[in-house]
Design a protein around this motif. Sequence first.
Motif, mmCIF file in Angstrom:
data_model
loop_
_atom_site.group_PDB
_atom_site.id
_atom_site.type_symbol
_atom_site.label_atom_id
_atom_site.label_comp_id
_atom_site.label_asym_id
_atom_site.label_seq_id
_atom_site.Cartn_x
_atom_site.Cartn_y
_atom_site.Cartn_z
ATOM 1 N N MET A 42 -6.998 1.089 -4.522
ATOM 2 C CA MET A 42 -7.652 2.050 -5.412
ATOM 3 C C MET A 42 -7.766 3.410 -4.729
ATOM 4 O O MET A 42 -7.543 4.458 -5.348
ATOM 5 C CB MET A 42 -9.028 1.542 -5.818
ATOM 6 C CG MET A 42 -9.008 0.410 -6.832
ATOM 7 S SD MET A 42 -8.306 0.884 -8.436
ATOM 8 C CE MET A 42 -9.563 2.043 -9.026
ATOM 9 N N LYS A 43 -8.062 3.402 -3.448
ATOM 10 C CA LYS A 43 -8.148 4.657 -2.705
ATOM 11 C C LYS A 43 -6.781 5.326 -2.584
ATOM 12 O O LYS A 43 -6.671 6.548 -2.520
ATOM 13 C CB LYS A 43 -8.724 4.409 -1.307
ATOM 14 C CG LYS A 43 -10.175 3.940 -1.296
ATOM 15 C CD LYS A 43 -10.655 3.672 0.128
ATOM 16 C CE LYS A 43 -12.096 3.202 0.147
ATOM 17 N NZ LYS A 43 -12.558 2.871 1.527
ATOM 18 N N VAL B 123 -6.956 -2.393 -10.398
ATOM 19 C CA VAL B 123 -6.516 -3.517 -9.577
ATOM 20 C C VAL B 123 -7.020 -4.812 -10.194
ATOM 21 O O VAL B 123 -8.095 -4.843 -10.806
ATOM 22 C CB VAL B 123 -7.007 -3.391 -8.115
ATOM 23 C CG1 VAL B 123 -6.296 -2.250 -7.407
ATOM 24 C CG2 VAL B 123 -8.521 -3.211 -8.044
ATOM 25 N N GLN C 196 0.834 -1.201 0.000
ATOM 26 C CA GLN C 196 0.000 0.000 0.000
ATOM 27 C C GLN C 196 0.871 1.255 0.000
ATOM 28 O O GLN C 196 0.570 2.244 -0.672
ATOM 29 C CB GLN C 196 -0.932 0.012 1.209
ATOM 30 C CG GLN C 196 -1.928 -1.139 1.269
ATOM 31 C CD GLN C 196 -2.992 -1.088 0.175
ATOM 32 O OE1 GLN C 196 -3.281 -0.027 -0.391
ATOM 33 N NE2 GLN C 196 -3.600 -2.230 -0.113
ATOM 34 N N PRO D 287 -9.908 -8.980 -1.689
ATOM 35 C CA PRO D 287 -10.696 -7.848 -2.204
ATOM 36 C C PRO D 287 -10.524 -6.553 -1.421
ATOM 37 O O PRO D 287 -10.453 -5.475 -2.018
ATOM 38 C CB PRO D 287 -12.138 -8.363 -2.115
ATOM 39 C CG PRO D 287 -12.014 -9.848 -2.222
ATOM 40 C CD PRO D 287 -10.744 -10.181 -1.496
ATOM 41 N N HIS D 288 -10.439 -6.626 -0.073
ATOM 42 C CA HIS D 288 -10.335 -5.387 0.694
ATOM 43 C C HIS D 288 -8.999 -4.692 0.464
ATOM 44 O O HIS D 288 -8.912 -3.464 0.524
ATOM 45 C CB HIS D 288 -10.557 -5.653 2.188
ATOM 46 C CG HIS D 288 -9.471 -6.444 2.857
ATOM 47 N ND1 HIS D 288 -9.328 -7.799 2.684
ATOM 48 C CD2 HIS D 288 -8.472 -6.059 3.692
ATOM 49 C CE1 HIS D 288 -8.292 -8.223 3.391
ATOM 50 N NE2 HIS D 288 -7.753 -7.189 3.996
ATOM 51 N N ARG D 289 -7.964 -5.446 0.160
ATOM 52 C CA ARG D 289 -6.677 -4.841 -0.154
ATOM 53 C C ARG D 289 -6.725 -4.157 -1.524
ATOM 54 O O ARG D 289 -6.135 -3.092 -1.715
ATOM 55 C CB ARG D 289 -5.566 -5.889 -0.123
ATOM 56 C CG ARG D 289 -5.322 -6.487 1.264
ATOM 57 C CD ARG D 289 -4.114 -7.394 1.275
ATOM 58 N NE ARG D 289 -3.841 -7.912 2.610
ATOM 59 C CZ ARG D 289 -2.766 -8.596 2.947
ATOM 60 N NH1 ARG D 289 -1.834 -8.848 2.033
ATOM 61 N NH2 ARG D 289 -2.596 -9.032 4.180
ATOM 62 N N LEU D 290 -7.413 -4.778 -2.447
ATOM 63 C CA LEU D 290 -7.590 -4.175 -3.767
ATOM 64 C C LEU D 290 -8.374 -2.872 -3.658
ATOM 65 O O LEU D 290 -8.025 -1.864 -4.291
ATOM 66 C CB LEU D 290 -8.319 -5.152 -4.693
ATOM 67 C CG LEU D 290 -7.591 -6.469 -5.003
ATOM 68 C CD1 LEU D 290 -8.506 -7.410 -5.774
ATOM 69 C CD2 LEU D 290 -6.309 -6.212 -5.787
ATOM 70 N N GLU D 291 -9.399 -2.891 -2.846
ATOM 71 C CA GLU D 291 -10.219 -1.690 -2.648
ATOM 72 C C GLU D 291 -9.392 -0.561 -2.027
ATOM 73 O O GLU D 291 -9.475 0.601 -2.459
ATOM 74 C CB GLU D 291 -11.406 -2.028 -1.747
ATOM 75 C CG GLU D 291 -12.364 -0.878 -1.511
ATOM 76 C CD GLU D 291 -13.525 -1.262 -0.620
ATOM 77 O OE1 GLU D 291 -14.187 -0.349 -0.090
ATOM 78 O OE2 GLU D 291 -13.773 -2.475 -0.434
ATOM 79 N N LEU D 292 -8.568 -0.881 -1.035
ATOM 80 C CA LEU D 292 -7.750 0.137 -0.387
ATOM 81 C C LEU D 292 -6.708 0.690 -1.362
ATOM 82 O O LEU D 292 -6.417 1.901 -1.365
ATOM 83 C CB LEU D 292 -7.062 -0.446 0.846
ATOM 84 C CG LEU D 292 -6.233 0.517 1.703
ATOM 85 C CD1 LEU D 292 -7.098 1.664 2.224
ATOM 86 C CD2 LEU D 292 -5.579 -0.225 2.871
ATOM 87 N N ASN E 201 -7.298 -9.217 -9.509
ATOM 88 C CA ASN E 201 -7.179 -10.366 -8.627
ATOM 89 C C ASN E 201 -6.706 -11.555 -9.463
ATOM 90 O O ASN E 201 -7.447 -12.040 -10.320
ATOM 91 C CB ASN E 201 -8.526 -10.678 -7.983
ATOM 92 C CG ASN E 201 -8.437 -11.773 -6.935
ATOM 93 O OD1 ASN E 201 -7.554 -12.639 -6.992
ATOM 94 N ND2 ASN E 201 -9.337 -11.755 -5.965
#
Length: 272
Positions: free
Chosen positions: A135-136, A142, A107, A128-133, A144
């Motif tokens: 993007m932020k 991103v 990150q 998925p939550h790491r991919l979402e973060l 998978n």
Amino acid sequence: KVKGVEIGDRMGSEQIVPCGECRFCKEGNYGMCQRHWIYGFKKEVQGGFAQYMKFHHQGIHHKIPEALSLEQAALIEPFACAMHAVERAKIKHSDVVVISGLGAIGQGMVSVARMQQPKLLIGLDLRPHRLELAMKNGCDMVLNPAEVDVVEKIHELTDGYGCDAYIEASGSGVSVRQGFKALRFMGQYVQFGVFGNEISIDFNDVGDGKELNIAGAHLGPNCYDAVIQGMLNGTIHTDGVMTHSFKLSEWEKAFEVAEKDPMALKVMLIPD
């Protein structure tokens, strides 16, 4: 006889304690100091899993600004490692850059790589939550690897050439082999992730095939001040990276969470 530090100051010390005398220190590459004293790994410089810690007089110490939270202060070291790895990728504005492994340091890599303004910044992870973060934090896209043929997609996005830079931050042999396939001819590969076991790869891609450039990345030399400044001005994003904190006496539980909880990114220990 310490000068410039007062009781009550918040301080951080870089991982390595350089000798200042070897060829690497004299060249300015103190992160590769030949004796390689690192806090927690050598008896001369003990680690920090204790209520108190001594900073070695030869260490490189930094004052922590009051504007930074405790969580941010604890992320300076891993994010300095992230910054050094991104520097090793030699990113240009025209580059398509891939960061594989979006844990805490991954990150940080996203934030730092974003500041280089590459043409396209792609993050890879299985969670998925790491991919979402990510993007932020600055990724343009991103992927998978469990859901998409990453190599095929990267070639599709680059007119069949492949990405310009691939930073490996997962410590997975699959990710390494994926990176070699995803890179264009004369692409830049950076290895940061640490492996639990030896891995096997086809090194023909490096020489006879693609003439790849391979760089390692170790520690975070010459990056601490820049990371602190980035956290202060908001260009380095820390929200959501420190997911758990425990008292030092709860270290067993902390390690269990770090190793087994799929939602864990960075776990912090707080001295009792």
